[in-house]
Structures are given as structure tokens and as C-alpha cells.
Design an enzyme around this catalytic site. Structure first.
Site, PDB file in Angstrom:
ATOM      1  CG  ASP A 171      44.081  51.536  39.977  1.00 40.30           C
ATOM      2  OD1 ASP A 171      44.828  50.736  40.066  1.00 40.30           O
ATOM      3  OD2 ASP A 171      42.495  51.444  40.056  1.00 40.30           O
ATOM      4  CE  LYS A 194      43.347  43.280  39.639  1.00 40.53           C
ATOM      5  NZ  LYS A 194      42.056  42.577  39.269  1.00 40.53           N
ATOM      6  CD  GLN A 236      43.137  45.304  35.207  1.00 37.39           C
ATOM      7  OE1 GLN A 236      44.093  44.389  34.482  1.00 37.39           O
ATOM      8  NE2 GLN A 236      42.265  44.634  35.987  1.00 37.39           N
ATOM      9  CB  CYS A 283      34.608  46.897  40.673  1.00 35.57           C
ATOM     10  SG  CYS A 283      34.743  45.296  41.395  1.00 35.57           S
ATOM     11  CG  HIS A 289      38.554  49.065  40.186  1.00 35.84           C
ATOM     12  ND1 HIS A 289      38.265  48.833  41.374  1.00 35.84           N
ATOM     13  CD2 HIS A 289      38.110  47.732  39.651  1.00 35.84           C
ATOM     14  CE1 HIS A 289      38.171  47.751  41.968  1.00 35.84           C
ATOM     15  NE2 HIS A 289      38.000  46.851  40.597  1.00 35.84           N
TER      16      HIS A 289
HETATM   17  N1  C6P Z   1      39.902  44.545  38.938  1.00 33.02           N
HETATM   18  C1  C6P Z   1      38.577  43.235  37.408  1.00 33.02           C
HETATM   19  O1  C6P Z   1      38.093  42.192  37.259  1.00 33.02           O
HETATM   20  P1  C6P Z   1      42.454  44.480  44.058  1.00 33.02           P
HETATM   21  O2  C6P Z   1      40.920  43.831  44.268  1.00 33.02           O
HETATM   22  O3  C6P Z   1      42.632  45.528  45.230  1.00 33.02           O
HETATM   23  O4  C6P Z   1      43.275  43.691  43.677  1.00 33.02           O
HETATM   24  O5  C6P Z   1      42.159  45.400  42.573  1.00 33.02           O
HETATM   25  C2  C6P Z   1      41.061  46.132  42.742  1.00 33.02           C
HETATM   26  C3  C6P Z   1      41.361  47.133  41.187  1.00 33.02           C
HETATM   27  C4  C6P Z   1      41.708  48.304  41.235  1.00 33.02           C
HETATM   28  N2  C6P Z   1      42.069  49.130  40.245  1.00 33.02           N
HETATM   29  C5  C6P Z   1      41.647  48.392  38.927  1.00 33.02           C
HETATM   30  C6  C6P Z   1      41.920  49.136  37.702  1.00 33.02           C
HETATM   31  C7  C6P Z   1      41.234  46.983  38.849  1.00 33.02           C
HETATM   32  O6  C6P Z   1      41.114  46.323  37.800  1.00 33.02           O
HETATM   33  C8  C6P Z   1      41.268  46.271  40.355  1.00 33.02           C
HETATM   34  C9  C6P Z   1      40.659  44.915  40.050  1.00 33.02           C
HETATM   35  C10 C6P Z   1      39.313  43.340  39.086  1.00 33.02           C
HETATM   36  O7  C6P Z   1      38.508  44.231  36.750  1.00 33.02           O
HETATM   37  C11 C6P Z   1      38.567  42.848  39.932  1.00 33.02           C
HETATM   38  S1  C6P Z   1      37.011  43.763  40.069  1.00 33.02           S
END
Ligand code: C6P
Length: 406
Positions: free
Chosen positions: A198, A224, A201, A361, A121
Site C-alpha cells: 500500500d 496525495k 503515503q 481510517c 489503513h
Molecule cells: N489515507 C488519510 O488521511 P484512497 O482513499 O483510496 O486514495 O487511499 C486510501 C489509503 C490507503 N492507504 C493509506 C496508507 C492511506 O493513507 C490511504 C488514505 C487518507 O490518511 C484518507 S483516510
């Protein structure tokens, strides 16, 4: 898992969208929130709202107890060794930026390597690009197999004595790939590198034990995993966090302040400048309690079953590309041949089915897949086989609508 009872906990799901009962298949973007979490936040504001770590008054003490109690809950949930290894942040993005800026800039220099993958991401790519630019370190990518997995052989080849940081997703938000973090950490440590995971997920969908994974840092977002937006966690091994400098300065994080110099509080507060995200932490604790009662192993198994059920049906559709490996987390990224994913998502939305379309993203990963965008259906504890059936029927309608009949 009693999914019917779980669904009843999520008020938002009980509505019609565009004349159809809502099917919410966008939990990888953000999950819905159960009444238990909404009530916990509501109760905090009704009874205990105050600033923390300051006043001696009773309400302030209650707020502090709730905030620090939430930290203890996170510690247990991810099995950290010490409570001070849990730093509250705004989310995964902020957590990774904290490691990159504080640890990365202080410890990397020219000739050093940061190892990542092309499935990351943007939040686990751009912070490292910035560190590389600032320090002269270089980025190196573990090659992906055709199905979007990494092999340990390639991990071994890519990580060398020059590697200082390995930054990798626990679970890809596009492919659903579950990366072998423990094994990667072993290779990284053998070469003297640290591992930043990271976990955006990961934590919402599976049991995560940071000590068993032996990762050095693990970042995740509350929103999430049934908690509100604006709260997240950076777990870090104490040995690193103690050495690291804060990146935000001001109230809350200081010990002594003089005109020309100041000192910082101890862990974890030195990284939490300003009034913290108190109600968010309260919501996160309630979400952890909620998920713990269901059981993270059960959640993982259920989501994988639902995903397999969906893929079985999707594979019978002509003209659909499904991306990612066979063994995957609870999400399916796909494209209908010659239909733009935004159009697919729009037709599904007209049927009351919410999926995400776009680059998720992960633009470098889109490039690797040789597409500009995809659609994605992602599952959580409240989704059912009926949701999957509605989704598959919706896709068939989308194909018909765009001129292809099954
Ligand atoms: N992915 C998706 O629809 P934040 O925005 O900081 O809570 O998380 C960012 C982020 C970082 N790593 C991974 C693997 C992610 O999936 C995400 C967020 C969402 O897939 C929004 S783009």
C-alpha cells in the site's frame, strides 16, 4: 528546494481562513494541486477531450496519446519493467481491492495465510478480511514494536510456508513508520508468498523503484501527490497480472464478444473496463513531471527536516503524546492530554491551521495506541518552518483554551 517558489505554484494556499493566512497541514489526506496540474487538465478539456482507444478522428487520437503517454510516465516514475504493468484505477483502495478480489480469491484456500500488520489503513485490511472469509484463509499480524515499527525478526517469525500474501503499507498514514519493503519481500519470496504494498503515503514523498523493492504489487493514489482525485495506479508484475481475471466487465476491456461468451483485451486494458479516467491520467502525468523536477530525494529530506523541527518544538510542550517512531515520514500524530482531538483541530482551524482529527481510517491501530482518535499534522513540499511555528503556537492556544497554561 525553493519552497517559496513552490508555494507560489499552489493557488489554494494563498488565502485566509477564519481571518488568518491558511496553514495547510493535511496533505496525507489529500495534497493541494499546483497550477501546472490544474492547467494540464484545463488544457486537456479545452483542446483534446475525447474518448480513447475508439475513434479514428484526430481529437480521439490526441486523447489516446495523452492517456497512454501518462501510463508511460508512471512506468518511468516507479521504474516498472513494462508499461503494461501499470493499471489505472480510481485510487489506492480500488487498486488493493483489485488484487484482493482477482488474485486473492483465485489463489488462496483454507489453510493459507495472509500476513498484514495492525498499522494498516482500512483499505489494506478490509479487502483481505473479505478474501479470508471467501476462501477460508486466515489473517496473521506481524507484531508491532512499542514505537510502531516492525522488526525483521518478527517478519521472519510471522511469514511461513503457509503465507501466500503479505500486504503492508510502505508508510503508515498514522505513525509515519517507513516499512522495510525490500527486506520483507525477500522473506516473503523465500517462503513462496507475494507482496502487496500500500504505497498511498510512499510514492508522493519518496523515490519508489518497484523493481528494486521487488514487490509484486504496489498501489497508490494520484490525489496525495498533486494530481486530481479519482486517479490511482496498481502496479503489478506482468507474470501475475497476465494470470489474473478482470473484476469489472463491459466496454473497453473486451476483445471479442459473442452472445454467451467473450474474451478480454491484453494487459493493461483488461483491467480498465468502461471509459477510463482520462483527464485524471493527464493530471497525474503533469503531477509526476512537477514532482520529478523538484526531485523525490529532495522532497523526502525536506519533509523529514521539517518534521524533526516540529517534533523538537512539540516535545517542549507539557501534556502532549506523540505517536510513532523517531525515524519517520513527514507527519506527526498526537494528542493533547485530556483534550479531544476534534477540539484541538477546531481551535487550530479557528487560527487558519488545517489538521486532521479522527481515527484516520485505522481503527485497529487506534486500539493498539489505546486511544479512540488522534490529531495529525502532515507536511508536503509547500510547508515551511513558519507553518510549523504557527502550528505550535496554535497548539499552545488550544491548551490555554482548554484550561492548561504552559
Ligand atoms: N489515507 C488519510 O488521511 P484512497 O482513499 O483510496 O486514495 O487511499 C486510501 C489509503 C490507503 N492507504 C493509506 C496508507 C492511506 O493513507 C490511504 C488514505 C487518507 O490518511 C484518507 S483516510
Amino acid at each position: 528546494m525553493d519552497v517559496k517558489a513552490i508555494r507560489a505554484d499552489f493557488p489554494l494556499l494563498n488565502q485566509e481562513v477564519n481571518g488568518h493566512p491558511l496553514v495547510y497541514l493535511d496533505s496525507s489526506a489529500t495534497s493541494q494541486k499546483p497550477t501546472q496540474v490544474i492547467d494540464a487538465i484545463n488544457q486537456y478539456y479545452r483542446l483534446n477531450n475525447s474518448n480513447v482507444h475508439r475513434g479514428v478522428h484526430t481529437i480521439g487520437t490526441r486523447a489516446t496519446e495523452q492517456y497512454e503517454g501518462a501510463r508511460e510516465r508512471v512506468k518511468q516514475f516507479i521504474h516498472a519493467q513494462y508499461v503494461e504493468e501499470v493499471i489505472f484505477t480510481r485510487g489506492t483502495t480500488t487498486a488493493i481491492n483489485l488484487v484482493a478480489t482477482s488474485y486473492g480469491r483465485a489463489n488462496l484456500t483454507e489453510g493459507d495465510e495472509i500476513v498484514i500488520t495492525q498499522m494498516e489503513h482500512h483499505s489494506n485490511l478490509i479487502p483481505w478480511q473479505q478474501v479470508a472469509k471467501a476462501t477460508g484463509a486466515t489473517l496473521k499480524f506481524i507484531p508491532l514494536e512499542d514505537d510502531g515499527t516492525v522488526t525483521l525478526a518478527n517478519v521472519e517469525k510471522t511469514i511461513t510456508q503457509a503465507t501466500k500474501i503479505v500486504a503492508i503499507a510502505h508508510v503508515s498514514n498514522v505513525l509515519g513508520t517507513i516499512n522495510p519493503i525490500k527486506e520483507i519481500a525477500e522473506v516473503a519470496h523465500r517462503n513462496g508468498a507475494i507482496v502487496v504494498v500500500d504505497g498511498a503515503q510512499g510514492v508522493p514523498h519518496m523515490k519508489v523503484d518497484v523493481q528494486a523493492l521487488d514487490c509484486d504489487f504496489y498501489a497508490f493514489s494520484g490525489h496525495k501527490m498533486c494530481a486530481p482525485t479519482g486517479i490511482g495506479v496498481l502496479y503489478g508484475k506482468k507474470v501475475w497480472l497476465e494470470q489474473m481475471e478482470p473484476i469489472e466487465f463491459g466496454g473497453e476491456m473486451i476483445d471479442f464478444v459473442d452472445l454467451y461468451d467473450s474474451t478480454w483485451k491484453e494487459l493493461p486494458w483488461k483491467f480498465e473496463g468502461g471509459t477510463p479516467i482520462i483527464s485524471g491520467a493527464v493530471g497525474l502525468a503533469a503531477a509526476i513531471d512537477y514532482l520529478t523536477v523538484i526531485g523525490l530525494d529532495q522532497i523526502m529530506t525536506y519533509e523529514q527536516q521539517l518534521t524533526a523541527y516540529a517534533i523538537d518544538q512539540l516535545e517542549q510542550i507539557d501534556g502532549i503524546d506523540i505517536y510513532g517512531p523517531k525515524k519517520r515520514a513527514g507527519l506527526i500524530t498526537f494528542n493533547l492530554t485530556d483534550v479531544h482531538p476534534h477540539d484541538t483541530a477546531t481551535v487550530l482551524d479557528s487560527e487558519g491551521i488545517a489538521v486532521r482529527a479522527g481515527h484516520h481510517c485505522a481503527q485497529p491501530l487506534m486500539k493498539w495506541l489505546n486511544v479512540t482518535a488522534t490529531a495529525r499534522a502532515s507536511f508536503y513540499i509547500y510547508n515551511t518552518e513558519d507553518d510549523v511555528d504557527r502550528f505550535v503556537n496554535g497548539l499552545k492556544k488550544a491548551k490555554e483554551f482548554f484550561g492548561d497554561v504552559f
